[in-house]
Design a protein around this motif. Structure first.
Motif, PDB file in Angstrom:
ATOM      1  N   ILE A  65       0.887  -1.184   0.000  1.00 34.41           N
ATOM      2  CA  ILE A  65       0.000   0.000   0.000  1.00 34.41           C
ATOM      3  C   ILE A  65       0.915   1.222   0.000  1.00 34.41           C
ATOM      4  N   TRP A  66       0.872   1.987  -1.087  1.00 34.49           N
ATOM      5  CA  TRP A  66       1.770   3.130  -1.221  1.00 34.49           C
ATOM      6  C   TRP A  66       1.032   4.338  -1.749  1.00 34.49           C
ATOM      7  N   GLY A  67       1.433   5.488  -1.253  1.00 35.76           N
ATOM      8  CA  GLY A  67       0.907   6.753  -1.744  1.00 35.76           C
ATOM      9  C   GLY A  67       2.065   7.655  -2.144  1.00 35.76           C
ATOM     10  N   LEU A  68       1.950   8.248  -3.318  1.00 38.29           N
ATOM     11  CA  LEU A  68       2.917   9.267  -3.746  1.00 38.29           C
ATOM     12  C   LEU A  68       2.235  10.611  -3.584  1.00 38.29           C
ATOM     13  N   GLU A  69       2.694  11.392  -2.620  1.00 39.26           N
ATOM     14  CA  GLU A  69       2.129  12.737  -2.421  1.00 39.26           C
ATOM     15  C   GLU A  69       2.790  13.659  -3.434  1.00 39.26           C
ATOM     16  N   LEU A  70       1.986  14.279  -4.285  1.00 43.05           N
ATOM     17  CA  LEU A  70       2.524  15.175  -5.310  1.00 43.05           C
ATOM     18  C   LEU A  70       2.401  16.633  -4.867  1.00 43.05           C
ATOM     19  N   ASP A  71       3.080  17.496  -5.579  1.00 46.87           N
ATOM     20  CA  ASP A  71       2.959  18.933  -5.291  1.00 46.87           C
ATOM     21  C   ASP A  71       1.844  19.544  -6.135  1.00 46.87           C
ATOM     22  N   ARG A  72       0.988  18.696  -6.683  1.00 49.21           N
ATOM     23  CA  ARG A  72      -0.095  19.140  -7.589  1.00 49.21           C
ATOM     24  C   ARG A  72      -1.190  18.091  -7.590  1.00 49.21           C
ATOM     25  N   PRO A  73      -2.337  18.357  -8.216  1.00 51.65           N
ATOM     26  CA  PRO A  73      -3.404  17.348  -8.267  1.00 51.65           C
ATOM     27  C   PRO A  73      -2.919  16.049  -8.908  1.00 51.65           C
ATOM     28  N   ALA A  74      -3.392  14.937  -8.358  1.00 56.23           N
ATOM     29  CA  ALA A  74      -2.934  13.621  -8.831  1.00 56.23           C
ATOM     30  C   ALA A  74      -3.762  13.102 -10.008  1.00 56.23           C
ATOM     31  N   ALA A  75      -4.954  13.663 -10.226  1.00 53.51           N
ATOM     32  CA  ALA A  75      -5.858  13.104 -11.251  1.00 53.51           C
ATOM     33  C   ALA A  75      -5.210  13.035 -12.640  1.00 53.51           C
ATOM     34  N   PRO A  76      -4.470  14.088 -13.103  1.00 48.49           N
ATOM     35  CA  PRO A  76      -3.867  13.975 -14.438  1.00 48.49           C
ATOM     36  C   PRO A  76      -2.841  12.846 -14.542  1.00 48.49           C
ATOM     37  N   VAL A  77      -2.154  12.546 -13.453  1.00 53.68           N
ATOM     38  CA  VAL A  77      -1.189  11.437 -13.461  1.00 53.68           C
ATOM     39  C   VAL A  77      -1.937  10.107 -13.609  1.00 53.68           C
ATOM     40  N   VAL A  78      -3.023   9.969 -12.862  1.00 55.60           N
ATOM     41  CA  VAL A  78      -3.821   8.735 -12.929  1.00 55.60           C
ATOM     42  C   VAL A  78      -4.357   8.547 -14.347  1.00 55.60           C
ATOM     43  N   GLN A  79      -4.808   9.639 -14.960  1.00 52.58           N
ATOM     44  CA  GLN A  79      -5.339   9.572 -16.328  1.00 52.58           C
ATOM     45  C   GLN A  79      -4.229   9.225 -17.329  1.00 52.58           C
ATOM     46  N   ALA A  80      -3.066   9.841 -17.148  1.00 61.69           N
ATOM     47  CA  ALA A  80      -1.939   9.551 -18.063  1.00 61.69           C
ATOM     48  C   ALA A  80      -1.503   8.098 -17.914  1.00 61.69           C
ATOM     49  N   ALA A  81      -1.546   7.570 -16.684  1.00 59.18           N
ATOM     50  CA  ALA A  81      -1.195   6.161 -16.470  1.00 59.18           C
ATOM     51  C   ALA A  81      -2.226   5.251 -17.152  1.00 59.18           C
ATOM     52  N   LEU A  82      -3.495   5.606 -17.017  1.00 60.22           N
ATOM     53  CA  LEU A  82      -4.561   4.807 -17.652  1.00 60.22           C
ATOM     54  C   LEU A  82      -4.358   4.764 -19.170  1.00 60.22           C
ATOM     55  N   GLU A  83      -4.023   5.916 -19.740  1.00 59.65           N
ATOM     56  CA  GLU A  83      -3.794   5.970 -21.195  1.00 59.65           C
ATOM     57  C   GLU A  83      -2.621   5.085 -21.603  1.00 59.65           C
ATOM     58  N   ARG A  84      -1.705   4.832 -20.637  1.00 58.29           N
ATOM     59  CA  ARG A  84      -0.550   3.949 -20.896  1.00 58.29           C
ATOM     60  C   ARG A  84      -0.797   2.548 -20.362  1.00 58.29           C
ATOM     61  N   LYS A  85      -2.063   2.253 -20.057  1.00 60.13           N
ATOM     62  CA  LYS A  85      -2.500   0.894 -19.660  1.00 60.13           C
ATOM     63  C   LYS A  85      -1.945   0.459 -18.303  1.00 60.13           C
ATOM     64  N   LEU A  86      -1.892   1.424 -17.393  1.00 58.27           N
ATOM     65  CA  LEU A  86      -1.511   1.124 -16.008  1.00 58.27           C
ATOM     66  C   LEU A  86      -2.601   1.658 -15.083  1.00 58.27           C
TER      67      LEU A  86
END
Ligand code: PLP
Length: 404
Positions: free
Chosen positions: A340-361
């Motif tokens: 169980i891991w969390g990466l705290e970003l200095d910005r909203p995490a939603a665009p990262v999650v979306q970019a990962a989804l687009e790369r099939k992760l």
């Protein structure tokens, strides 16, 4: 009638209550840490259905056991005995040290049961006024009225007010405030040893010590919500052990059924002796199918090396995430344990999650700025090696996009 020719996304928008913001992907099968979309595309799953598919997808042993159970007996209700519920209660008591189990169907129901049993305990003791609860800021305990009442985030609670009165929230990093809040009017304090939805925040050891001391001093019951961080997720049976917590009650769910809905409230004999027949119940709770799944899960976890896999691959994943954090300034903090891991970003995490989804992760966002990873317990180092470069690319892309 088969509905496979209909478009599930279109029907969903017309006929399913719109309480979820779903990604526009339809999964039709899976294997291990891989999910396959209806277009036949392969996604690497580092989320396991929010911590549920603990043995991965289409686990052969679980599939065989469930097929066998479905062709033998699925459900009889709690009006009668069956051998699987008692066996599961025994196995859970062996790993938790809490001798009695109440079975239900979800994490929120397990929390709800713990809250009710805590109040029942004090009522049976003649302390009718001892009804209050203490919870931590950033906590998430579920969405039923009781579990919602001890959930911190105002945006979950506000639309459904009024909730239970007498709940005090205290900052998890303020041990002194925790000590002050737990008094001889408190029925129970409820704690997620690692706060999951609140941003993957392990409770500080000093806070855990303050909770233990205040519970001892005032007789307050301790409820450990191990729904997300328990049952091997961190490479140990329960994360509360790492914090020295000795709960009177424990809520379980998610990983327990490896995909089949089941929850459990475990408790000490002291609490159990206050609860009478008819005080609580569940039609489905602990039926044969759910208990069979949970027994397979525990067997894999304890006897077949799955918990060791969590510890080993979890350490490998942690090293990879920490190395990534040294290269990516957008990562402010890396928190968690085991898988169980969390990466705290200095910005909203939603665009990262979306970019990962687009790369099939598959990963997800929890609290606004945290990317959360909750992979299946059977993930391998090779799959971590495949996932981390994709995740890093997603962070880089999302970071560059926010600059332009
Ligand atoms: N408790 C914790 C710590 C959770 O993380 C969750 C769900 O995310 C719940 C309770 C509620 O579980 P469920 O969604 O199965 O009702």
């Amino acid at each position: 009638m088969t509905t496979t020719s209909l478009d599930p996304i279109a029907i969903d928008s017309q006929h399913v209550l719109q309480v979820y913001r779903r990604a526009s992907v339809v999964f039709t099968s899976g294997r291990g840490c891989v999910l396959v979309s209806r277009e036949g595309e392969r996604y690497l799953d580092l989320l396991s259905g929010i911590g549920v598919a603990s043995l991965g997808h289409a686990h052969p042993g679980l599939a065989r056991a469930l097929a066998d159970q479905a062709s033998t007996l699925l459900h009889t209700s709690n009006l009668f005995h069956h051998p699987l519920q008692s066996e599961l209660a025994l196995r859970l008591s062996e790993i938790s040290g809490l001798p009695r189990a109440f079975f239900c169907n979800s994490g929120a129901e397990a929390v709800e049961a713990c809250l009710k049993f805590a109040r029942r305990y004090w009522r049976a003791a003649g302390r009718h006024e001892r009804t209050q609860f203490v919870a931590l800021e950033h906590s998430f305990h579920g969405r039923t009225m009781g579990s919602l009442s001890v959930t911190w985030d105002e945006h979950y609670r506000a639309p459904f007010a009024p909730l239970l009165s007498g709940v005090t929230f205290v900052p998890a990093e303020d041990a002194g405030a925790v000590t002050a809040a737990i008094t001889s009017d408190t029925a129970a304090v409820i704690v997620e040893p690692i706060q999951g939805e609140g941003g993957v925040r392990p409770v500080p050891r000093a806070t855990a010590d303050a909770i233990s001391a205040a519970c001892r001093a005032t007789g307050t019951l301790l409820i450990a919500d191990e729904v997300q961080c328990g049952l091997g997720r961190t490479g140990r049976p329960f994360y509360g052990d790492a914090l020295g917590l000795k709960p009177d009650l424990m809520a379980l769910g998610k990983a327990l059924g490896a995909g089949v809905p089941i929850g459990a409230a475990l408790m000490s004999e002291k609490v159990a002796s206050a609860v009478q027949p008819g005080d609580h119940g569940s039609t489905y709770g602990g039926n044969l199918l759910a208990c069979r799944a949970a027994l397979v899960f525990l067997d894999e976890l304890i006897s077949r090396g799955v918990m060791q896999n969590v510890a080993r691959v979890g350490a490998y994943l942690e090293a990879g995430l920490r190395a990534m954090a040294t290269r990516q300034p957008a990562i402010r903090d890396v928190r968690g344990a085991g898988l169980i891991w969390g990466l705290e970003l200095d910005r909203p995490a939603a665009p990262v999650v979306q970019a990962a989804l687009e790369r099939k992760l598959l990963v997800n966002r929890t609290s606004d700025t945290v990317v959360r990873l909750l992979p299946p317990y059977i993930i391998t180092e090779r799959e971590v090696d495949e996932a981390l470069p994709i995740l890093e690319a997603a962070i880089v892309v999302a970071t560059e996009a926010s600059r332009t």
